[in-house]
Each structure stands twice: as C-alpha cells, then as structure tokens.
Design a protein around this motif. Structure first.
Motif, PDB file in Angstrom:
ATOM      1  N   LEU A  42       0.846  -1.194   0.000  1.00  0.00           N
ATOM      2  CA  LEU A  42       0.000   0.000   0.000  1.00  0.00           C
ATOM      3  C   LEU A  42       0.879   1.240   0.000  1.00  0.00           C
ATOM      4  CD1 LEU A  42      -2.721  -0.691   2.725  1.00  0.00           C
ATOM      5  CD2 LEU A  42      -3.143  -0.292   0.312  1.00  0.00           C
ATOM      6  N   ASP A  43       0.420   2.279  -0.684  1.00  0.00           N
ATOM      7  CA  ASP A  43       1.105   3.570  -0.630  1.00  0.00           C
ATOM      8  C   ASP A  43       0.071   4.668  -0.780  1.00  0.00           C
ATOM      9  OD1 ASP A  43       3.156   5.376  -0.348  1.00  0.00           O
ATOM     10  OD2 ASP A  43       3.835   5.220  -2.422  1.00  0.00           O
ATOM     11  N   TRP A  44       0.215   5.719   0.019  1.00  0.00           N
ATOM     12  CA  TRP A  44      -0.678   6.872  -0.031  1.00  0.00           C
ATOM     13  C   TRP A  44       0.026   7.953  -0.843  1.00  0.00           C
ATOM     14  CZ3 TRP A  44      -4.775   6.319   3.769  1.00  0.00           C
ATOM     15  CH2 TRP A  44      -5.813   7.221   3.561  1.00  0.00           C
ATOM     16  N   LEU A  45      -0.567   8.373  -1.950  1.00  0.00           N
ATOM     17  CA  LEU A  45       0.071   9.382  -2.792  1.00  0.00           C
ATOM     18  C   LEU A  45       0.057  10.740  -2.101  1.00  0.00           C
ATOM     19  CD1 LEU A  45      -1.209   8.489  -6.361  1.00  0.00           C
ATOM     20  CD2 LEU A  45       0.857   7.748  -5.199  1.00  0.00           C
ATOM     21  N   PRO A  46       1.047  11.568  -2.391  1.00  0.00           N
ATOM     22  CA  PRO A  46       1.097  12.895  -1.768  1.00  0.00           C
ATOM     23  C   PRO A  46      -0.130  13.735  -2.108  1.00  0.00           C
ATOM     24  CG  PRO A  46       3.170  12.386  -2.859  1.00  0.00           C
ATOM     25  CD  PRO A  46       2.200  11.317  -3.241  1.00  0.00           C
ATOM     26  N   ASP A  47      -0.484  14.587  -1.176  1.00  0.00           N
ATOM     27  CA  ASP A  47      -1.621  15.496  -1.350  1.00  0.00           C
ATOM     28  C   ASP A  47      -1.328  16.488  -2.473  1.00  0.00           C
ATOM     29  OD1 ASP A  47      -3.980  16.890  -0.896  1.00  0.00           O
ATOM     30  OD2 ASP A  47      -3.117  18.105   0.698  1.00  0.00           O
ATOM     31  N   SER A  48      -2.344  16.716  -3.305  1.00  0.00           N
ATOM     32  CA  SER A  48      -2.238  17.713  -4.368  1.00  0.00           C
ATOM     33  C   SER A  48      -3.612  18.353  -4.556  1.00  0.00           C
ATOM     34  CB  SER A  48      -1.774  17.073  -5.677  1.00  0.00           C
ATOM     35  OG  SER A  48      -2.821  16.349  -6.274  1.00  0.00           O
ATOM     36  N   PRO A  49      -3.696  19.485  -5.242  1.00  0.00           N
ATOM     37  CA  PRO A  49      -5.002  20.093  -5.488  1.00  0.00           C
ATOM     38  C   PRO A  49      -5.942  19.168  -6.269  1.00  0.00           C
ATOM     39  CG  PRO A  49      -3.276  21.674  -5.943  1.00  0.00           C
ATOM     40  CD  PRO A  49      -2.603  20.355  -5.704  1.00  0.00           C
ATOM     41  N   ALA A  50      -5.396  18.274  -7.055  1.00  0.00           N
ATOM     42  CA  ALA A  50      -6.229  17.381  -7.862  1.00  0.00           C
ATOM     43  C   ALA A  50      -6.788  16.203  -7.063  1.00  0.00           C
ATOM     44  CB  ALA A  50      -5.436  16.851  -9.048  1.00  0.00           C
ATOM     45  N   ASN A  51      -6.006  15.663  -6.109  1.00  0.00           N
ATOM     46  CA  ASN A  51      -6.472  14.453  -5.409  1.00  0.00           C
ATOM     47  C   ASN A  51      -6.904  14.688  -3.961  1.00  0.00           C
ATOM     48  OD1 ASN A  51      -4.199  14.308  -3.657  1.00  0.00           O
ATOM     49  ND2 ASN A  51      -3.070  13.052  -5.098  1.00  0.00           N
ATOM     50  N   HIS A  52      -6.615  15.853  -3.409  1.00  0.00           N
ATOM     51  CA  HIS A  52      -7.017  16.222  -2.037  1.00  0.00           C
ATOM     52  C   HIS A  52      -6.568  15.195  -0.994  1.00  0.00           C
ATOM     53  CE1 HIS A  52      -9.376  19.472  -3.714  1.00  0.00           C
ATOM     54  NE2 HIS A  52      -9.962  18.604  -4.527  1.00  0.00           N
ATOM     55  N   GLY A  53      -5.519  14.439  -1.291  1.00  0.00           N
ATOM     56  CA  GLY A  53      -4.996  13.475  -0.334  1.00  0.00           C
ATOM     57  C   GLY A  53      -5.788  12.195  -0.233  1.00  0.00           C
ATOM     58  N   TRP A  54      -6.547  11.850  -1.258  1.00  0.00           N
ATOM     59  CA  TRP A  54      -7.408  10.670  -1.200  1.00  0.00           C
ATOM     60  C   TRP A  54      -7.057   9.602  -2.231  1.00  0.00           C
ATOM     61  CZ3 TRP A  54      -9.969   9.488   2.873  1.00  0.00           C
ATOM     62  CH2 TRP A  54     -10.483  10.476   3.701  1.00  0.00           C
ATOM     63  N   VAL A  55      -5.806   9.476  -2.650  1.00  0.00           N
ATOM     64  CA  VAL A  55      -5.433   8.457  -3.627  1.00  0.00           C
ATOM     65  C   VAL A  55      -4.472   7.463  -2.973  1.00  0.00           C
ATOM     66  CG1 VAL A  55      -4.381   7.994  -5.863  1.00  0.00           C
ATOM     67  CG2 VAL A  55      -5.771  10.031  -5.547  1.00  0.00           C
ATOM     68  N   ILE A  56      -4.883   6.189  -2.996  1.00  0.00           N
ATOM     69  CA  ILE A  56      -4.092   5.110  -2.427  1.00  0.00           C
ATOM     70  C   ILE A  56      -3.801   4.116  -3.544  1.00  0.00           C
ATOM     71  CG2 ILE A  56      -4.058   3.242  -0.727  1.00  0.00           C
ATOM     72  CD1 ILE A  56      -6.583   5.796  -0.113  1.00  0.00           C
ATOM     73  N   VAL A  57      -2.583   3.589  -3.572  1.00  0.00           N
ATOM     74  CA  VAL A  57      -2.203   2.588  -4.559  1.00  0.00           C
ATOM     75  C   VAL A  57      -2.000   1.271  -3.812  1.00  0.00           C
ATOM     76  CG1 VAL A  57      -0.501   1.940  -6.286  1.00  0.00           C
ATOM     77  CG2 VAL A  57      -1.112   4.328  -6.001  1.00  0.00           C
ATOM     78  N   ALA A  58      -2.615   0.207  -4.340  1.00  0.00           N
ATOM     79  CA  ALA A  58      -2.518  -1.112  -3.719  1.00  0.00           C
ATOM     80  C   ALA A  58      -1.901  -2.098  -4.702  1.00  0.00           C
ATOM     81  CB  ALA A  58      -3.903  -1.593  -3.301  1.00  0.00           C
ATOM     82  N   GLY A  59      -0.965  -2.911  -4.210  1.00  0.00           N
ATOM     83  CA  GLY A  59      -0.335  -3.939  -5.026  1.00  0.00           C
ATOM     84  C   GLY A  59      -0.777  -5.325  -4.584  1.00  0.00           C
ATOM     85  N   PHE A  60      -0.878  -6.239  -5.547  1.00  0.00           N
ATOM     86  CA  PHE A  60      -1.352  -7.590  -5.275  1.00  0.00           C
ATOM     87  C   PHE A  60      -0.365  -8.616  -5.804  1.00  0.00           C
ATOM     88  CE2 PHE A  60      -4.908  -4.777  -5.123  1.00  0.00           C
ATOM     89  CZ  PHE A  60      -5.706  -5.268  -4.115  1.00  0.00           C
ATOM     90  N   ASP A  61      -0.433  -9.828  -5.252  1.00  0.00           N
ATOM     91  CA  ASP A  61       0.532 -10.875  -5.609  1.00  0.00           C
ATOM     92  C   ASP A  61       0.401 -11.370  -7.046  1.00  0.00           C
ATOM     93  OD1 ASP A  61      -1.845 -12.324  -5.335  1.00  0.00           O
ATOM     94  OD2 ASP A  61      -0.865 -14.019  -4.348  1.00  0.00           O
ATOM     95  N   ASN A  62      -0.703 -11.046  -7.714  1.00  0.00           N
ATOM     96  CA  ASN A  62      -0.873 -11.465  -9.108  1.00  0.00           C
ATOM     97  C   ASN A  62      -0.323 -10.432 -10.084  1.00  0.00           C
ATOM     98  OD1 ASN A  62      -2.801  -9.499  -8.772  1.00  0.00           O
ATOM     99  ND2 ASN A  62      -4.553 -10.807  -9.204  1.00  0.00           N
ATOM    100  N   GLY A  63       0.376  -9.400  -9.584  1.00  0.00           N
ATOM    101  CA  GLY A  63       1.013  -8.394 -10.412  1.00  0.00           C
ATOM    102  C   GLY A  63       0.151  -7.181 -10.711  1.00  0.00           C
ATOM    103  N   VAL A  64      -1.072  -7.199 -10.245  1.00  0.00           N
ATOM    104  CA  VAL A  64      -1.990  -6.074 -10.500  1.00  0.00           C
ATOM    105  C   VAL A  64      -1.747  -4.952  -9.493  1.00  0.00           C
ATOM    106  CG1 VAL A  64      -4.427  -5.403 -10.569  1.00  0.00           C
ATOM    107  CG2 VAL A  64      -3.726  -7.607 -11.470  1.00  0.00           C
ATOM    108  N   ILE A  65      -1.740  -3.726  -9.989  1.00  0.00           N
ATOM    109  CA  ILE A  65      -1.658  -2.541  -9.130  1.00  0.00           C
ATOM    110  C   ILE A  65      -2.946  -1.765  -9.333  1.00  0.00           C
ATOM    111  CG2 ILE A  65      -0.455  -0.370  -8.699  1.00  0.00           C
ATOM    112  CD1 ILE A  65       2.078  -1.766  -9.727  1.00  0.00           C
ATOM    113  N   ARG A  66      -3.617  -1.466  -8.243  1.00  0.00           N
ATOM    114  CA  ARG A  66      -4.904  -0.757  -8.328  1.00  0.00           C
ATOM    115  C   ARG A  66      -4.792   0.588  -7.640  1.00  0.00           C
ATOM    116  NH1 ARG A  66      -6.401  -6.224  -7.576  1.00  0.00           N
ATOM    117  NH2 ARG A  66      -7.743  -6.950  -9.268  1.00  0.00           N
ATOM    118  N   VAL A  67      -5.432   1.575  -8.241  1.00  0.00           N
ATOM    119  CA  VAL A  67      -5.524   2.897  -7.636  1.00  0.00           C
ATOM    120  C   VAL A  67      -6.885   2.976  -6.961  1.00  0.00           C
ATOM    121  CG1 VAL A  67      -5.517   5.369  -8.060  1.00  0.00           C
ATOM    122  CG2 VAL A  67      -4.039   3.874  -9.412  1.00  0.00           C
ATOM    123  N   LEU A  68      -6.873   3.187  -5.656  1.00  0.00           N
ATOM    124  CA  LEU A  68      -8.118   3.200  -4.895  1.00  0.00           C
ATOM    125  C   LEU A  68      -8.578   4.620  -4.645  1.00  0.00           C
ATOM    126  CD1 LEU A  68      -7.097   0.545  -2.234  1.00  0.00           C
ATOM    127  CD2 LEU A  68      -8.121   0.147  -4.449  1.00  0.00           C
TER     128      LEU A  68
END
Length: 68
Positions: A42-68
């Motif tokens: 898991l990683d929380w992306l830095p706050d910006s005017p576009a995302n307001h601090g609400w973008v999280i990136v999740a990685g999975f064992d099957n190689g998929v990366i999802r933006v939550l």
C-alpha cells in the motif's frame, strides 16, 4: 496498513484481497472492497489540489496494481 498524512483515517489491505478504509478516531469502518489476489503493498500518494490526499495505490501478488 497505511495511515493518511492528512485525514483521520487508515487503509488496511489483507491477504484475502480486502481493502478497508477505517476512521480510527471513531473506530468505524467507512468502506471496504474485495479484490482478486492477495494484498502485498500500500502507498498513499502525496496530497495535491487534484487528489485532495485521497489516492491510495494497492499492489497484489498477481502483479496487478490498483488505484483506490
């Protein structure tokens, strides 16, 4: 688990593929979603005017990366 640098919430990602958003002040689950694959990162992306601090990136064992 990762804690928001801006809000009173955290996100957990389990080996069962479930991601949960928690309000740790009120000790309540706000949201959850199940994905295919085991959660590995898991990683929380830095706050910006576009995302307001609400973008999280999740990685999975099957190689998929999802933006939550």
């Amino acid at each position: 688990m990762i804690v928001s640098p801006k809000h009173n919430v955290c996100v957990t990602l389990g080996t069962d593929g479930v991601a949960k958003l928690w309000d740790f002040i009120n000790q309540k689950e706000i949201y959850h979603m199940k994905f295919i694959g085991k959660g590995t990162a898991l990683d929380w992306l830095p706050d910006s005017p576009a995302n307001h601090g609400w973008v999280i990136v999740a990685g999975f064992d099957n190689g998929v990366i999802r933006v939550l």
